[in-house]
Design a protein around this motif. Structure first.
Motif, PDB file in Angstrom:
ATOM      1  N   LYS A 164       0.859  -1.179   0.000  1.00 55.68           N
ATOM      2  CA  LYS A 164       0.000   0.000   0.000  1.00 55.68           C
ATOM      3  C   LYS A 164       0.895   1.228   0.000  1.00 55.68           C
ATOM      4  N   ILE A 165       0.823   1.988  -1.075  1.00 56.21           N
ATOM      5  CA  ILE A 165       1.685   3.156  -1.264  1.00 56.21           C
ATOM      6  C   ILE A 165       0.828   4.403  -1.144  1.00 56.21           C
ATOM      7  N   VAL A 166       1.134   5.232  -0.166  1.00 57.46           N
ATOM      8  CA  VAL A 166       0.391   6.478  -0.025  1.00 57.46           C
ATOM      9  C   VAL A 166       1.047   7.544  -0.898  1.00 57.46           C
ATOM     10  N   GLY A 167       0.217   8.322  -1.586  1.00 51.84           N
ATOM     11  CA  GLY A 167       0.731   9.343  -2.488  1.00 51.84           C
ATOM     12  C   GLY A 167      -0.119  10.594  -2.435  1.00 51.84           C
ATOM     13  N   ALA A 172       0.998  14.912  -8.211  1.00 53.90           N
ATOM     14  CA  ALA A 172       1.586  13.732  -8.848  1.00 53.90           C
ATOM     15  C   ALA A 172       2.959  14.088  -9.417  1.00 53.90           C
ATOM     16  N   SER A 173       3.879  13.104  -9.409  1.00 56.45           N
ATOM     17  CA  SER A 173       5.250  13.364  -9.834  1.00 56.45           C
ATOM     18  C   SER A 173       5.716  12.268 -10.781  1.00 56.45           C
ATOM     19  N   THR A 176       8.056  10.004  -9.019  1.00 51.21           N
ATOM     20  CA  THR A 176       7.396   9.020  -8.161  1.00 51.21           C
ATOM     21  C   THR A 176       6.974   7.803  -8.971  1.00 51.21           C
ATOM     22  N   GLN A 177       6.411   8.039 -10.151  1.00 54.69           N
ATOM     23  CA  GLN A 177       5.988   6.922 -10.987  1.00 54.69           C
ATOM     24  C   GLN A 177       7.174   6.066 -11.404  1.00 54.69           C
ATOM     25  N   ALA A 178       8.289   6.691 -11.719  1.00 53.87           N
ATOM     26  CA  ALA A 178       9.494   5.941 -12.080  1.00 53.87           C
ATOM     27  C   ALA A 178       9.967   5.077 -10.911  1.00 53.87           C
ATOM     28  N   TYR A 179       9.865   5.611  -9.696  1.00 54.86           N
ATOM     29  CA  TYR A 179      10.222   4.845  -8.502  1.00 54.86           C
ATOM     30  C   TYR A 179       9.296   3.644  -8.329  1.00 54.86           C
ATOM     31  N   GLY A 213       9.013  14.724  -5.002  1.00 53.92           N
ATOM     32  CA  GLY A 213       8.515  15.987  -5.514  1.00 53.92           C
ATOM     33  C   GLY A 213       8.778  17.049  -4.465  1.00 53.92           C
ATOM     34  N   PRO A 214       8.522  18.306  -4.779  1.00 54.21           N
ATOM     35  CA  PRO A 214       8.892  19.394  -3.868  1.00 54.21           C
ATOM     36  C   PRO A 214       8.035  19.451  -2.609  1.00 54.21           C
TER      37      PRO A 214
END
Length: 258
Positions: A164-167, A172-173, A176-179, A213-214
């Protein structure tokens, strides 16, 4: 570190700031009253941010323990303190009066009041209060982490088949998607606004929060204190602890909460 009584005082301050926010949030003429302004970094600013800021600034000065009451304050709404002055601070309050202003404007309830106590670059205590749901997270490095007064723990779940990944709900970044694409397990996203994302890891509702992300230091400090006191890890992508007031810029590097 805080005494039990001082932590309760801090919770009361966050609730009072939350009440000031909710007076605007619940107003029938909400759309007319918020009068959204844009700050230099293009982030929104409302009267609710400023009202909560004034409450916290005044109430911290009234803390029973005089050493705590006299500490410097750095708030998102009063961040223009020169680095030459800030770098002399060993201990100070780091405040985001209304974290998740975009969620506040959307009226989805996912915004918080954040107050952290920073000592030698680390958040050693803090409160995160979500006034729309009256949910209080609080922590001290010695006392532990709590949700509405009940102890919470960030527990490892090695047997979990799906992570379960909280975002972020509003930020959206691509990084983050690449990670996420590199993870060795399937995952499901748990969208959430504001500093509540770190708190979900602290209470074991989520396994992981990659923030690629920032963010600014006041965005994370209070929930960072909760996460660490609950047993979670908050590190940069280089594996180093996320720190505060160690440089002129108040922007955080990318970090991972697990």
């Amino acid at each position: 570190m805080l005494s039990h009584d001082s932590l309760k005082e801090l919770e009361a301050i966050a609730r009072k700031a939350g009440d000031a926010i909710m007076k605007i949030y619940d107003a029938p003429d909400f759309a007319e009253r918020i009068k959204v302004q844009t700050k230099g970094d293009d982030s929104p600013l409302t009267q609710a941010d400023l009202a909560a800021h004034e409450v916290i600034k005044a109430e911290l000065r009234k803390l029973t323990e005089q050493e705590l009451a006299a500490l410097p304050q750095l708030s998102e709404e009063s961040a223009n303190i020169d680095w030459q002055e800030r770098q002399q601070w060993e201990t100070y309050w780091l405040i985001d009066p209304l974290d998740g202003t975009k969620e506040f404007i959307k009226r989805n309830g996912e915004f918080t009041v954040n107050i952290a106590l920073i000592h030698h670059g680390q958040p050693i205590a803090g409160v995160v209060y979500a006034p729309a749901t009256q949910t209080m997270y609080s922590a001290d490095e010695k006392l532990g982490a709590f949700k509405n007064g009940q102890t919470i723990k960030a527990r490892q779940d090695a047997k979990a088949e799906t992570l379960k990944i909280v975002g972020s709900r509003s930020h959206a970044s691509p990084d983050t998607q690449a990670y996420l694409d590199q993870l060795d397990k399937p995952y499901e996203m748990v969208p959430m606004g504001s500093s509540l994302k770190l708190c979900l890891v602290a209470e074991s509702t989520a396994h992981l929060y990659p923030r690629l992300g920032p963010t600014s230091e006041w965005d994370t400090a209070a929930a960072h204190a909760v996460a660490v006191a609950a047993g979670a890890e908050v590190v940069t992508t280089d594996g180093e602890p996320l720190t505060y007031n160690q440089k002129e810029s108040l922007l955080n590097p990318y970090f991972i909460v697990s």
